[in-house]
Enzyme design. Structure first.
Site, PDB file in Angstrom:
ATOM      1  N   CYS A 159      55.287  -1.672  84.972  1.00  9.03           N
ATOM      2  CA  CYS A 159      54.753  -2.082  83.676  1.00  9.03           C
ATOM      3  C   CYS A 159      53.245  -1.957  83.635  1.00  9.03           C
ATOM      4  O   CYS A 159      52.597  -1.671  84.635  1.00  9.03           O
ATOM      5  CB  CYS A 159      55.153  -3.531  83.373  1.00  9.03           C
ATOM      6  SG  CYS A 159      56.929  -3.829  83.451  1.00  9.03           S
TER       7      CYS A 159
ATOM      8  N   GLY B 248      55.190   1.992  80.715  1.00 17.96           N
ATOM      9  CA  GLY B 248      56.369   1.315  80.179  1.00 17.96           C
ATOM     10  C   GLY B 248      56.588   1.650  78.732  1.00 17.96           C
ATOM     11  O   GLY B 248      55.647   1.622  77.938  1.00 17.96           O
TER      12      GLY B 248
ATOM     13  N   ASN C 280      53.488  -7.283  86.300  1.00 17.63           N
ATOM     14  CA  ASN C 280      53.839  -5.929  86.717  1.00 17.63           C
ATOM     15  C   ASN C 280      54.259  -5.997  88.170  1.00 17.63           C
ATOM     16  O   ASN C 280      53.480  -6.425  89.023  1.00 17.63           O
ATOM     17  CB  ASN C 280      52.640  -4.985  86.556  1.00 17.63           C
ATOM     18  CG  ASN C 280      52.910  -3.606  87.144  1.00 17.63           C
ATOM     19  OD1 ASN C 280      54.051  -3.162  87.203  1.00 17.63           O
ATOM     20  ND2 ASN C 280      51.860  -2.934  87.582  1.00 17.63           N
ATOM     21  N   GLY C 281      55.497  -5.596  88.464  1.00 19.81           N
ATOM     22  CA  GLY C 281      55.970  -5.619  89.840  1.00 19.81           C
ATOM     23  C   GLY C 281      57.387  -6.129  89.943  1.00 19.81           C
ATOM     24  O   GLY C 281      58.129  -6.170  88.959  1.00 19.81           O
TER      25      GLY C 281
ATOM     26  N   TYR D 293      52.338   9.854  91.141  1.00 18.24           N
ATOM     27  CA  TYR D 293      53.029  10.025  89.852  1.00 18.24           C
ATOM     28  C   TYR D 293      52.593   9.076  88.754  1.00 18.24           C
ATOM     29  O   TYR D 293      52.313   9.500  87.636  1.00 18.24           O
ATOM     30  CB  TYR D 293      54.545   9.886  90.069  1.00 18.24           C
ATOM     31  CG  TYR D 293      55.354  10.011  88.803  1.00 18.24           C
ATOM     32  CD1 TYR D 293      55.749  11.247  88.331  1.00 18.24           C
ATOM     33  CD2 TYR D 293      55.718   8.880  88.067  1.00 18.24           C
ATOM     34  CE1 TYR D 293      56.479  11.377  87.158  1.00 18.24           C
ATOM     35  CE2 TYR D 293      56.446   8.992  86.895  1.00 18.24           C
ATOM     36  CZ  TYR D 293      56.827  10.239  86.443  1.00 18.24           C
ATOM     37  OH  TYR D 293      57.534  10.352  85.285  1.00 18.24           O
TER      38      TYR D 293
END
Length: 480
Positions: free
Chosen positions: A12, A38, A114-115, A255
Protein backbone atom coordinates in the site's frame (compact mmCIF):
# COMPACT_ATOMS: atom_id res chain seq x y z
CA UNK A 1 -6.79 -11.80 7.75
CA UNK A 2 -8.21 -15.26 8.35
CA UNK A 3 -6.97 -17.96 10.67
CA UNK A 4 -6.06 -20.11 7.63
CA UNK A 5 -3.19 -18.29 5.97
CA UNK A 6 -3.40 -18.84 2.22
CA UNK A 7 -1.59 -15.87 0.75
CA UNK A 8 -0.17 -12.51 1.57
CA UNK A 9 -1.45 -9.13 2.49
CA UNK A 10 -1.14 -5.69 1.08
CA UNK A 11 1.36 -3.49 -0.63
CA UNK A 12 0.00 0.00 0.00
CA UNK A 13 0.86 3.67 -0.06
CA UNK A 14 0.48 6.06 2.89
CA UNK A 15 0.71 9.83 3.14
CA UNK A 16 0.35 12.20 6.08
CA UNK A 17 0.58 15.97 6.57
CA UNK A 18 0.68 18.13 9.71
CA UNK A 19 -0.32 21.82 9.82
CA UNK A 20 -1.05 22.67 6.19
CA UNK A 21 -4.15 24.69 5.35
CA UNK A 22 -4.64 22.52 2.27
CA UNK A 23 -4.09 19.23 4.08
CA UNK A 24 -6.78 17.15 2.34
CA UNK A 25 -5.88 18.41 -1.12
CA UNK A 26 -2.18 17.92 -0.44
CA UNK A 27 -2.89 14.37 0.71
CA UNK A 28 -4.93 13.70 -2.42
CA UNK A 29 -2.09 14.74 -4.71
CA UNK A 30 0.41 12.80 -2.61
CA UNK A 31 -1.72 9.66 -2.83
CA UNK A 32 -2.06 10.15 -6.57
CA UNK A 33 1.72 9.84 -6.92
CA UNK A 34 1.54 6.64 -4.84
CA UNK A 35 -1.27 5.10 -6.89
CA UNK A 36 1.12 2.43 -8.20
CA UNK A 37 1.24 1.00 -4.66
CA UNK A 38 -2.48 0.20 -4.49
CA UNK A 39 -5.51 0.35 -6.74
CA UNK A 40 -8.34 -1.31 -4.80
CA UNK A 41 -9.37 1.63 -2.64
CA UNK A 42 -8.37 4.95 -1.15
CA UNK A 43 -9.24 7.09 1.84
CA UNK A 44 -8.37 10.32 3.64
CA UNK A 45 -8.96 11.36 7.28
CA UNK A 46 -8.60 14.95 8.51
CA UNK A 47 -8.66 16.63 11.93
CA UNK A 48 -11.55 19.09 12.17
CA UNK A 49 -11.47 22.40 14.07
CA UNK A 50 -13.35 20.79 16.97
CA UNK A 51 -10.72 18.07 17.31
CA UNK A 52 -12.91 15.37 15.83
CA UNK A 53 -11.67 13.32 12.88
CA UNK A 54 -13.62 13.06 9.62
CA UNK A 55 -13.12 10.49 6.87
CA UNK A 56 -14.00 9.72 3.28
CA UNK A 57 -12.99 6.55 1.50
CA UNK A 58 -14.09 4.51 -1.47
CA UNK A 59 -13.31 1.57 -3.72
CA UNK A 60 -11.17 1.73 -6.84
CA UNK A 61 -8.59 4.26 -7.91
CA UNK A 62 -8.17 7.52 -6.04
CA UNK A 63 -10.19 9.35 -8.70
CA UNK A 64 -13.00 6.81 -8.26
CA UNK A 65 -12.99 7.10 -4.48
CA UNK A 66 -13.10 10.92 -4.74
CA UNK A 67 -15.25 11.28 -7.85
CA UNK A 68 -17.21 14.29 -6.54
CA UNK A 69 -15.59 17.61 -5.56
CA UNK A 70 -17.55 17.83 -2.32
CA UNK A 71 -16.05 14.55 -1.06
CA UNK A 72 -12.67 16.21 -0.79
CA UNK A 73 -13.95 19.69 0.05
CA UNK A 74 -15.72 18.47 3.21
CA UNK A 75 -12.40 17.24 4.65
CA UNK A 76 -11.37 20.51 6.25
CA UNK A 77 -8.63 20.97 8.82
CA UNK A 78 -4.84 21.35 8.69
CA UNK A 79 -3.83 17.74 9.42
CA UNK A 80 -4.56 14.56 7.46
CA UNK A 81 -3.50 11.04 6.63
CA UNK A 82 -4.37 9.05 3.52
CA UNK A 83 -4.02 5.54 2.13
CA UNK A 84 -4.17 3.71 -1.19
CA UNK A 85 -4.77 0.01 -0.74
CA UNK A 86 -4.03 -3.25 -2.37
CA UNK A 87 -4.99 -6.34 -0.39
CA UNK A 88 -4.79 -10.07 -1.08
CA UNK A 89 -6.07 -11.41 2.23
CA UNK A 90 -9.48 -10.81 3.71
CA UNK A 91 -12.34 -9.26 1.82
CA UNK A 92 -12.08 -6.43 -0.67
CA UNK A 93 -15.05 -4.44 0.59
CA UNK A 94 -15.24 -0.85 1.78
CA UNK A 95 -14.82 -1.94 5.42
CA UNK A 96 -11.16 -2.81 4.74
CA UNK A 97 -10.31 0.48 3.03
CA UNK A 98 -8.03 2.64 5.16
CA UNK A 99 -7.35 4.82 7.04
CA UNK A 100 -9.33 3.19 9.82
CA UNK A 101 -11.09 5.74 12.05
CA UNK A 102 -11.87 4.94 15.68
CA UNK A 103 -14.12 7.10 17.87
CA UNK A 104 -13.11 6.60 21.51
CA UNK A 105 -14.45 8.35 24.59
CA UNK A 106 -11.11 10.11 25.11
CA UNK A 107 -10.42 11.08 21.47
CA UNK A 108 -10.58 10.01 17.84
CA UNK A 109 -7.70 8.07 16.33
CA UNK A 110 -7.03 7.24 12.67
CA UNK A 111 -4.64 4.55 11.48
CA UNK A 112 -3.05 3.72 8.09
CA UNK A 113 -0.69 0.81 7.44
CA UNK A 114 1.60 -0.47 4.70
CA UNK A 115 2.89 -3.99 5.27
CA UNK A 116 1.88 -7.27 6.83
CA UNK A 117 2.03 -8.52 10.41
CA UNK A 118 3.34 -12.06 10.77
CA UNK A 119 1.77 -12.61 14.21
CA UNK A 120 -1.58 -10.97 13.52
CA UNK A 121 -3.60 -14.19 13.73
CA UNK A 122 -2.20 -15.06 17.16
CA UNK A 123 -2.67 -11.53 18.44
CA UNK A 124 -6.20 -11.29 17.10
CA UNK A 125 -7.18 -14.57 18.75
CA UNK A 126 -5.72 -13.36 22.04
CA UNK A 127 -7.44 -9.97 21.77
CA UNK A 128 -10.82 -11.50 20.93
CA UNK A 129 -10.52 -13.81 23.92
CA UNK A 130 -9.98 -10.66 26.00
CA UNK A 131 -13.21 -9.19 24.63
CA UNK A 132 -12.01 -7.14 21.64
CA UNK A 133 -14.52 -6.78 18.81
CA UNK A 134 -13.02 -6.36 15.33
CA UNK A 135 -14.82 -4.41 12.62
CA UNK A 136 -12.65 -5.71 9.75
CA UNK A 137 -10.58 -8.77 8.84
CA UNK A 138 -7.47 -6.68 8.16
CA UNK A 139 -4.37 -7.19 10.29
CA UNK A 140 -4.06 -3.39 10.54
CA UNK A 141 -6.80 -3.17 13.16
CA UNK A 142 -4.77 -5.30 15.58
CA UNK A 143 -2.53 -2.35 16.49
CA UNK A 144 -5.41 -0.18 17.66
CA UNK A 145 -6.77 -2.90 19.93
CA UNK A 146 -3.30 -3.37 21.39
CA UNK A 147 -3.04 0.37 22.10
CA UNK A 148 -6.36 0.35 23.91
CA UNK A 149 -5.32 -2.66 25.98
CA UNK A 150 -2.09 -1.06 27.23
CA UNK A 151 -1.92 0.43 30.70
CA UNK A 152 -1.12 4.10 31.20
CA UNK A 153 -2.76 7.35 30.12
CA UNK A 154 -0.04 8.59 27.75
CA UNK A 155 -0.96 7.70 24.15
CA UNK A 156 2.60 7.65 22.85
CA UNK A 157 3.76 5.30 25.61
CA UNK A 158 0.88 2.92 24.82
CA UNK A 159 1.70 3.15 21.10
CA UNK A 160 5.37 2.31 21.68
CA UNK A 161 4.48 -0.66 23.88
CA UNK A 162 2.07 -1.93 21.22
CA UNK A 163 4.65 -1.57 18.44
CA UNK A 164 6.92 -3.88 20.39
CA UNK A 165 4.23 -6.59 20.41
CA UNK A 166 3.61 -6.75 16.67
CA UNK A 167 5.94 -8.59 14.29
CA UNK A 168 6.55 -8.45 10.57
CA UNK A 169 6.60 -5.58 8.12
CA UNK A 170 4.86 -2.31 8.92
CA UNK A 171 4.94 1.36 8.16
CA UNK A 172 2.22 3.05 10.23
CA UNK A 173 0.70 6.50 10.29
CA UNK A 174 -1.40 7.30 13.36
CA UNK A 175 -3.34 10.56 13.57
CA UNK A 176 -4.89 12.20 16.63
CA UNK A 177 -5.96 15.79 17.28
CA UNK A 178 -2.63 16.40 19.02
CA UNK A 179 -0.06 14.67 16.84
CA UNK A 180 0.84 12.67 13.76
CA UNK A 181 2.86 9.54 14.54
CA UNK A 182 4.90 7.51 12.04
CA UNK A 183 6.44 4.14 12.90
CA UNK A 184 8.59 1.70 10.96
CA UNK A 185 9.18 -1.97 11.79
CA UNK A 186 12.56 -3.02 13.26
CA UNK A 187 13.77 -4.25 9.84
CA UNK A 188 12.56 -1.33 7.76
CA UNK A 189 10.93 -3.68 5.23
CA UNK A 190 8.71 -0.93 3.87
CA UNK A 191 9.98 2.54 2.86
CA UNK A 192 8.90 5.66 4.78
CA UNK A 193 10.25 9.20 4.49
CA UNK A 194 9.82 12.60 6.17
CA UNK A 195 9.71 15.92 4.31
CA UNK A 196 8.73 19.53 4.82
CA UNK A 197 6.85 22.13 2.81
CA UNK A 198 8.00 25.72 2.43
CA UNK A 199 5.08 26.76 4.67
CA UNK A 200 6.55 24.68 7.51
CA UNK A 201 4.12 21.77 7.28
CA UNK A 202 5.58 18.27 7.73
CA UNK A 203 4.94 15.37 5.38
CA UNK A 204 5.39 11.62 6.01
CA UNK A 205 4.86 9.25 3.10
CA UNK A 206 5.87 5.96 1.50
CA UNK A 207 8.14 7.31 -1.24
CA UNK A 208 10.09 10.47 -2.07
CA UNK A 209 8.16 10.79 -5.35
CA UNK A 210 5.17 11.91 -3.26
CA UNK A 211 7.30 14.59 -1.60
CA UNK A 212 8.30 15.87 -5.02
CA UNK A 213 4.70 15.90 -6.23
CA UNK A 214 3.48 18.13 -3.39
CA UNK A 215 6.56 20.36 -3.40
CA UNK A 216 8.07 19.14 -0.12
CA UNK A 217 11.78 18.95 0.67
CA UNK A 218 13.19 15.59 1.74
CA UNK A 219 14.41 15.55 5.35
CA UNK A 220 15.23 11.92 6.10
CA UNK A 221 14.29 8.26 5.81
CA UNK A 222 12.51 6.85 8.83
CA UNK A 223 14.89 4.30 10.34
CA UNK A 224 14.06 0.72 11.40
CA UNK A 225 12.44 0.55 14.83
CA UNK A 226 11.83 4.30 14.92
CA UNK A 227 8.82 6.31 16.03
CA UNK A 228 8.40 9.83 14.64
CA UNK A 229 6.15 12.25 16.52
CA UNK A 230 5.04 15.38 14.67
CA UNK A 231 3.10 18.02 16.58
CA UNK A 232 2.92 21.79 16.80
CA UNK A 233 6.39 21.93 18.38
CA UNK A 234 8.03 20.19 15.40
CA UNK A 235 9.11 16.62 14.75
CA UNK A 236 10.83 14.27 17.18
CA UNK A 237 12.52 10.89 16.54
CA UNK A 238 13.00 8.11 19.05
CA UNK A 239 13.43 4.33 18.92
CA UNK A 240 10.64 2.10 20.20
CA UNK A 241 13.10 -0.81 20.11
CA UNK A 242 16.87 -1.18 19.85
CA UNK A 243 16.68 -4.66 18.30
CA UNK A 244 16.90 -3.53 14.68
CA UNK A 245 18.45 -4.74 11.44
CA UNK A 246 17.88 -2.98 8.12
CA UNK A 247 16.27 -5.40 5.65
CA UNK A 248 14.53 -3.12 3.15
CA UNK A 249 12.51 -5.13 0.63
CA UNK A 250 14.58 -5.67 -2.53
CA UNK A 251 11.37 -5.79 -4.58
CA UNK A 252 10.95 -2.08 -3.87
CA UNK A 253 14.08 -1.51 -5.96
CA UNK A 254 13.25 -4.19 -8.55
CA UNK A 255 9.58 -3.45 -9.17
CA UNK A 256 7.39 -1.57 -6.74
CA UNK A 257 8.82 1.88 -6.17
CA UNK A 258 8.60 4.62 -8.79
CA UNK A 259 11.82 5.28 -10.78
CA UNK A 260 12.03 8.85 -9.49
CA UNK A 261 11.95 7.75 -5.85
CA UNK A 262 15.03 7.38 -3.66
CA UNK A 263 15.11 4.84 -0.82
CA UNK A 264 17.92 4.96 1.76
CA UNK A 265 20.02 7.08 -0.57
CA UNK A 266 19.61 4.87 -3.65
CA UNK A 267 17.69 6.20 -6.67
CA UNK A 268 15.36 3.54 -8.07
CA UNK A 269 16.00 4.26 -11.78
CA UNK A 270 19.76 4.16 -11.34
CA UNK A 271 19.59 0.94 -9.31
CA UNK A 272 17.48 -0.73 -12.03
CA UNK A 273 19.86 0.50 -14.71
CA UNK A 274 22.76 -1.08 -12.82
CA UNK A 275 20.76 -4.31 -12.61
CA UNK A 276 20.47 -4.25 -16.41
CA UNK A 277 24.19 -3.60 -16.83
CA UNK A 278 25.09 -6.47 -14.52
CA UNK A 279 22.63 -8.75 -16.32
CA UNK A 280 24.35 -7.95 -19.63
CA UNK A 281 27.70 -8.85 -18.08
CA UNK A 282 26.38 -12.13 -16.69
CA UNK A 283 24.12 -13.15 -19.61
CA UNK A 284 25.10 -11.83 -23.05
CA UNK A 285 22.78 -13.08 -25.83
CA UNK A 286 22.78 -13.11 -29.63
CA UNK A 287 20.38 -10.24 -30.31
CA UNK A 288 19.84 -7.28 -32.63
CA UNK A 289 17.83 -5.06 -30.26
CA UNK A 290 16.94 -4.68 -26.60
CA UNK A 291 13.27 -4.28 -25.69
CA UNK A 292 12.13 -3.46 -22.17
CA UNK A 293 8.74 -4.41 -20.80
CA UNK A 294 7.05 -1.11 -19.91
CA UNK A 295 7.08 0.53 -17.53
CA UNK A 296 9.03 -0.87 -14.58
CA UNK A 297 11.61 -2.68 -16.74
CA UNK A 298 12.60 0.22 -18.99
CA UNK A 299 15.42 1.31 -16.67
CA UNK A 300 16.93 -2.19 -16.59
CA UNK A 301 16.56 -2.48 -20.36
CA UNK A 302 18.47 0.77 -20.85
CA UNK A 303 21.26 -0.58 -18.65
CA UNK A 304 21.39 -3.84 -20.61
CA UNK A 305 21.56 -1.92 -23.88
CA UNK A 306 24.29 0.42 -22.64
CA UNK A 307 26.45 -2.44 -21.42
CA UNK A 308 25.90 -4.71 -24.44
CA UNK A 309 26.17 -2.00 -27.10
CA UNK A 310 22.81 -2.96 -28.58
CA UNK A 311 20.14 -0.41 -29.54
CA UNK A 312 17.42 0.10 -26.91
CA UNK A 313 14.22 0.01 -28.96
CA UNK A 314 10.57 0.74 -28.22
CA UNK A 315 9.28 -2.69 -29.18
CA UNK A 316 6.35 -2.78 -26.76
CA UNK A 317 3.73 -0.14 -26.07
CA UNK A 318 1.81 0.00 -22.82
CA UNK A 319 -1.74 1.27 -22.55
CA UNK A 320 -1.21 3.79 -19.76
CA UNK A 321 -4.84 3.48 -18.69
CA UNK A 322 -4.69 -0.18 -17.74
CA UNK A 323 -3.97 -1.60 -14.29
CA UNK A 324 -0.74 -3.32 -13.25
CA UNK A 325 -1.15 -7.09 -13.63
CA UNK A 326 1.10 -7.95 -10.68
CA UNK A 327 -1.28 -6.26 -8.28
CA UNK A 328 -4.60 -7.63 -9.47
CA UNK A 329 -6.45 -9.84 -7.00
CA UNK A 330 -7.43 -12.79 -9.24
CA UNK A 331 -5.72 -14.79 -11.98
CA UNK A 332 -8.58 -14.09 -14.39
CA UNK A 333 -8.18 -10.34 -13.91
CA UNK A 334 -4.41 -10.60 -14.27
CA UNK A 335 -4.72 -12.38 -17.64
CA UNK A 336 -7.28 -9.88 -18.87
CA UNK A 337 -5.03 -7.05 -17.70
CA UNK A 338 -2.09 -8.41 -19.70
CA UNK A 339 -4.17 -8.58 -22.87
CA UNK A 340 -5.37 -5.02 -22.37
CA UNK A 341 -2.12 -3.34 -21.49
CA UNK A 342 0.55 -4.31 -24.04
CA UNK A 343 1.00 -4.19 -27.80
CA UNK A 344 4.03 -4.95 -29.98
CA UNK A 345 5.50 -2.45 -32.45
CA UNK A 346 5.73 -4.70 -35.51
CA UNK A 347 7.91 -2.32 -37.52
CA UNK A 348 10.54 -2.46 -34.76
CA UNK A 349 10.62 -6.18 -33.91
CA UNK A 350 9.83 -7.87 -37.22
CA UNK A 351 12.80 -9.93 -38.42
CA UNK A 352 14.86 -9.03 -35.34
CA UNK A 353 16.49 -11.14 -32.64
CA UNK A 354 15.09 -9.57 -29.48
CA UNK A 355 16.71 -9.34 -26.05
CA UNK A 356 13.57 -8.90 -23.95
CA UNK A 357 14.24 -7.43 -20.49
CA UNK A 358 11.71 -7.79 -17.68
CA UNK A 359 12.06 -7.28 -13.93
CA UNK A 360 10.63 -10.53 -12.60
CA UNK A 361 8.66 -13.68 -13.32
CA UNK A 362 5.99 -14.35 -10.75
CA UNK A 363 3.34 -16.65 -12.22
CA UNK A 364 4.57 -16.64 -15.82
CA UNK A 365 1.32 -15.29 -17.28
CA UNK A 366 2.78 -12.00 -18.50
CA UNK A 367 6.04 -13.50 -19.77
CA UNK A 368 4.29 -16.14 -21.87
CA UNK A 369 1.98 -13.57 -23.40
CA UNK A 370 4.73 -11.06 -24.22
CA UNK A 371 6.99 -13.63 -25.87
CA UNK A 372 4.08 -14.84 -27.97
CA UNK A 373 3.14 -11.25 -28.80
CA UNK A 374 6.63 -10.44 -30.08
CA UNK A 375 6.87 -13.61 -32.14
CA UNK A 376 3.46 -13.00 -33.68
CA UNK A 377 4.77 -9.53 -34.59
CA UNK A 378 7.59 -11.18 -36.54
CA UNK A 379 10.47 -11.40 -34.05
CA UNK A 380 13.03 -13.94 -35.26
CA UNK A 381 13.89 -14.96 -31.70
CA UNK A 382 13.14 -13.75 -28.16
CA UNK A 383 15.69 -14.12 -25.38
CA UNK A 384 14.06 -13.34 -22.05
CA UNK A 385 16.35 -11.64 -19.52
CA UNK A 386 15.13 -11.04 -15.96
CA UNK A 387 16.80 -8.30 -13.90
CA UNK A 388 16.28 -10.20 -10.62
CA UNK A 389 16.89 -13.77 -9.42
CA UNK A 390 14.14 -16.44 -9.69
CA UNK A 391 11.27 -15.80 -7.26
CA UNK A 392 10.97 -19.04 -5.33
CA UNK A 393 9.69 -18.02 -1.91
CA UNK A 394 6.64 -16.04 -0.75
CA UNK A 395 6.94 -12.72 1.02
CA UNK A 396 5.46 -12.44 4.51
CA UNK A 397 6.12 -8.74 5.02
CA UNK A 398 3.58 -7.08 2.75
CA UNK A 399 4.10 -7.77 -0.97
CA UNK A 400 1.80 -9.61 -3.31
CA UNK A 401 3.98 -12.61 -4.05
CA UNK A 402 1.52 -15.43 -3.58
CA UNK A 403 2.07 -18.79 -1.93
CA UNK A 404 4.80 -21.10 -3.20
CA UNK A 405 2.37 -23.07 -5.37
CA UNK A 406 1.73 -20.00 -7.53
CA UNK A 407 5.37 -19.02 -8.02
CA UNK A 408 6.62 -20.40 -11.33
CA UNK A 409 10.28 -20.61 -10.26
CA UNK A 410 9.30 -22.54 -7.13
CA UNK A 411 7.90 -25.36 -9.21
CA UNK A 412 9.99 -25.53 -12.37
CA UNK A 413 13.66 -25.43 -13.32
CA UNK A 414 14.88 -22.58 -15.51
CA UNK A 415 14.88 -24.79 -18.68
CA UNK A 416 11.33 -25.89 -17.85
CA UNK A 417 10.27 -22.28 -17.32
CA UNK A 418 11.84 -21.30 -20.63
CA UNK A 419 9.91 -24.03 -22.46
CA UNK A 420 6.62 -23.09 -20.82
CA UNK A 421 7.09 -19.39 -21.56
CA UNK A 422 8.13 -20.13 -25.15
CA UNK A 423 11.33 -18.07 -25.13
CA UNK A 424 14.46 -19.04 -27.07
CA UNK A 425 16.47 -18.64 -23.87
CA UNK A 426 15.84 -17.50 -20.31
CA UNK A 427 18.34 -15.80 -18.01
CA UNK A 428 18.13 -14.35 -14.49
CA UNK A 429 20.31 -11.87 -12.65
CA UNK A 430 22.36 -13.55 -9.92
CA UNK A 431 21.62 -12.78 -6.27
CA UNK A 432 25.11 -11.37 -5.86
CA UNK A 433 24.59 -9.23 -8.94
CA UNK A 434 21.32 -7.87 -7.56
CA UNK A 435 22.83 -6.93 -4.20
CA UNK A 436 25.82 -5.27 -5.88
CA UNK A 437 23.61 -3.40 -8.36
CA UNK A 438 21.32 -1.92 -5.72
CA UNK A 439 24.44 -0.90 -3.79
CA UNK A 440 22.89 0.11 -0.49
CA UNK A 441 25.39 1.89 1.78
CA UNK A 442 24.84 -0.62 4.59
CA UNK A 443 26.95 -3.15 6.48
CA UNK A 444 23.94 -5.23 7.50
CA UNK A 445 23.48 -8.78 6.09
CA UNK A 446 22.86 -8.69 2.31
CA UNK A 447 23.89 -5.02 2.37
CA UNK A 448 20.65 -4.15 4.19
CA UNK A 449 18.31 -5.89 1.72
CA UNK A 450 15.65 -8.53 2.29
CA UNK A 451 16.24 -11.14 -0.43
CA UNK A 452 14.20 -13.95 1.14
CA UNK A 453 12.00 -14.23 -1.98
CA UNK A 454 15.07 -15.59 -3.81
CA UNK A 455 16.90 -17.71 -1.23
CA UNK A 456 14.41 -18.40 1.60
CA UNK A 457 16.64 -16.66 4.15
CA UNK A 458 14.00 -14.73 6.09
CA UNK A 459 15.42 -12.05 8.40
CA UNK A 460 12.77 -12.69 11.09
CA UNK A 461 10.85 -15.66 12.48
CA UNK A 462 7.67 -16.36 10.47
CA UNK A 463 5.43 -16.75 13.55
CA UNK A 464 1.89 -17.55 12.32
CA UNK A 465 3.15 -18.49 8.85
CA UNK A 466 5.75 -21.03 9.94
CA UNK A 467 3.34 -23.97 10.22
CA UNK A 468 1.86 -23.48 6.73
CA UNK A 469 5.04 -22.63 4.83
CA UNK A 470 5.86 -25.09 2.04
CA UNK A 471 9.31 -25.40 0.51
CA UNK A 472 9.55 -24.79 -3.25
CA UNK A 473 10.04 -27.90 -5.36
CA UNK A 474 13.15 -26.24 -6.80
CA UNK A 475 14.57 -25.17 -3.43
CA UNK A 476 18.32 -25.58 -3.13
CA UNK A 477 18.59 -24.96 0.60
CA UNK A 478 16.62 -25.59 3.76
CA UNK A 479 15.08 -22.47 5.27
CA UNK A 480 16.52 -21.75 8.69
Amino acid sequence: MSAEIKGLNEECGIFGVWQDEHAAERTYFGLHSLQHRGQEGAGIVTVQANGRLLEHKGLGLLADAFSKPEQLAQLTGPCAIGHVRYGTAGTHGIENIQPFLFHFAQEDVALAHNGNLTNAVSLRTELEQDGAIFRTDSDTEVLMHLIQRQKGADFKARLKASLREIKGGFAYLVLTKNALYAALDPNGFRPLVVGRLDNGAYIVCSETCALDTVGAHFIRDVQPGELITIDDSGYHCEPFTTETQLSICSMEYIYFARPDSTIYGVNIHQARQRMGRRLAQESPVDADIVVGVPNSSLSAASGYALESGLPDELGLIKNQYSARTFIQPTQELREQGVRMKLAAVKAVVAGKKVALVDDSIVRGTTSNYIVRLLKEAGAKSVHLLISSPPLKYPCFYGIDIENTQELMAANYTIPEMCAKIGADSLHFLSLEGLIDAIDLPSHEPNRGLCVAYFNGDYPTPLYDYAATFKQPKTATKVMQ
